[in-house]
Scaffold this motif. Structure first.
Motif, short mmCIF file in Angstrom:
data_model
loop_
_atom_site.label_atom_id
_atom_site.label_comp_id
_atom_site.label_asym_id
_atom_site.label_seq_id
_atom_site.Cartn_x
_atom_site.Cartn_y
_atom_site.Cartn_z
N TYR A 150 33.00 40.97 36.09
CA TYR A 150 33.05 39.85 36.81
C TYR A 150 33.96 40.04 38.11
O TYR A 150 34.01 39.23 39.10
CB TYR A 150 33.62 38.60 36.17
N ALA A 151 34.86 41.03 38.08
CA ALA A 151 35.95 41.25 38.91
C ALA A 151 36.10 42.45 39.09
O ALA A 151 36.05 43.42 38.22
CB ALA A 151 37.22 40.34 38.67
N SER A 152 36.62 42.92 40.47
CA SER A 152 37.23 44.39 40.69
C SER A 152 38.90 44.49 40.98
O SER A 152 39.22 43.33 41.08
CB SER A 152 36.51 45.11 41.56
N ARG A 153 39.25 45.61 41.14
CA ARG A 153 40.64 45.84 41.18
C ARG A 153 40.92 45.13 42.95
O ARG A 153 41.96 44.51 43.06
CB ARG A 153 41.30 47.20 41.38
N ALA A 154 40.06 45.41 43.62
CA ALA A 154 40.31 44.81 44.96
C ALA A 154 40.06 43.18 44.99
O ALA A 154 40.69 42.68 46.29
CB ALA A 154 39.01 45.35 45.76
N ASP A 155 39.67 42.42 44.09
CA ASP A 155 39.77 41.13 44.13
C ASP A 155 41.18 40.49 43.65
O ASP A 155 41.46 39.40 43.89
CB ASP A 155 38.99 40.64 42.93
N TRP A 156 41.88 41.37 43.38
CA TRP A 156 43.44 40.78 42.85
C TRP A 156 44.52 41.40 44.20
O TRP A 156 44.48 42.53 44.72
CB TRP A 156 43.72 41.64 41.45
N PRO A 157 45.68 40.72 44.17
CA PRO A 157 46.84 41.19 45.12
C PRO A 157 47.22 42.45 44.74
O PRO A 157 47.06 42.80 43.56
CB PRO A 157 48.00 40.15 44.61
N SER A 158 47.61 43.16 45.62
CA SER A 158 47.89 44.85 45.29
C SER A 158 49.24 44.95 44.32
O SER A 158 49.43 45.78 43.88
CB SER A 158 48.31 45.35 46.71
N ASP A 159 50.14 43.81 44.17
CA ASP A 159 51.12 44.01 43.21
C ASP A 159 50.74 43.46 41.87
O ASP A 159 51.82 43.36 41.23
CB ASP A 159 52.31 43.29 43.99
N TRP A 160 49.33 43.15 41.66
CA TRP A 160 49.33 42.54 40.53
C TRP A 160 48.74 43.81 39.53
O TRP A 160 47.74 44.29 39.33
CB TRP A 160 48.03 41.74 40.48
N ASP A 161 49.91 44.36 38.59
CA ASP A 161 49.77 45.62 38.00
C ASP A 161 48.73 45.60 36.92
O ASP A 161 48.15 46.52 36.62
CB ASP A 161 51.16 45.99 37.42
#
Length: 263
Positions: free
Chosen positions: A63-74
């Protein structure tokens, strides 16, 4: 979490919810009239601090990719790192609608929504082919009292009724009949009309899809919904608000016509 996925929420209300620590889910469709599947989750900084390092389930990759989240969301490192161009483009369209809406003064928004609500409610109450359903008021007690435009109803659910032959009574249309009316509203029906009704029958109208709501007189029923949108508000603010309302009422006129000819 606050479900504001139709974006029927004022900026001041949204800020208040975030200030009180609520996560708020939004979409750019429905009220904003942007494309579907344009979702977003607004997370207050205080909440983000607690959750940004909690591992996300790998199954979320569907449902989501890494790019959908803030860059600092480890915690999002477990997701596939692929760009979601579809989501970006859908939000570009929705944000244009939001920009236009935000340029309308709050007073104008409030004025139009009151007029729209009065006209639609009056029409639904005074036509025997319709029955409005009650809409409970929004409870924003958790963030205090608000005078923003979003306290005014913008969704008006209603049932369809047919006159009982040879009597002055009426009976509710069942779910299948209501679904048929919903679909025919979107079609040019001028071939089945004549005279002054031809223009009305030709209208292509979009209501909120039928929602099941129990039984009435032993008949399984669904409700249709007529709604105000940000685009209608912008159009009213830039021109003739009464004309916008009359166009909305013509949707109910066509629905009534379809009920009368339904066999």
């Amino acid at each position: 979490m606050i479900d504001a996925c139709q974006f029927r929420i004022a900026s001041s209300t949204l800020r208040d919810y975030l200030a009180h620590g609520f996560i708020v889910a939004l979409t750019g469709s429905k009220f904003l009239t942007g494309p579907t599947f344009s979702g977003a989750l607004m997370i207050p900084q205080s909440v983000a601090q607690r959750f940004r390092r909690h591992p996300l389930p790998r199954a979320l990759s569907d449902y989501a990719s890494r790019a959908d989240w803030p860059s600092d969301w480890d915690a999002a490192a477990v997701l596939d790192c692929v760009p979601n161009y579809g989501l970006l483009l859908r939000w570009e369209a929705a944000l244009q609608e939001l920009k236009a809406f935000r340029e309308v003064p709050e007073e104008r928004i409030t004025q139009f929504l009151h007029a729209f609500a009065h006209a639609v409610t009056t029409r639904l109450q005074n036509d025997p082919l319709f029955a409005p359903l009650p809409v409970p008021p929004l409870d924003r007690g958790a963030i205090g009292t608000s005078n923003a435009w979003d306290r005014i109803p913008t969704i008006f659910p209603f049932l369809l009724f047919q006159p009982a032959p040879g009597t002055t009574s009426r009976r509710p249309m069942n779910r299948e009949q209501t679904l048929r009316i919903y679909r025919l509203l979107q079609a040019d029906m001028s071939s089945q009309a004549g005279g002054s009704e031809t223009g009305l029958a030709a209208l292509r109208c979009q209501l909120g899809q039928p929602v099941t709501c129990g039984e009435r007189d032993g008949i399984a029923i669904s409700a249709l919904r007529i709604c105000a949108s940000s685009r209608l508000i912008v159009e009213a603010a830039q021109g003739d608000g009464e004309a916008v309302i009359q166009r909305a009422l013509s949707v109910l006129d066509k629905a009534a016509w379809l009920v009368r000819i339904d066999k």
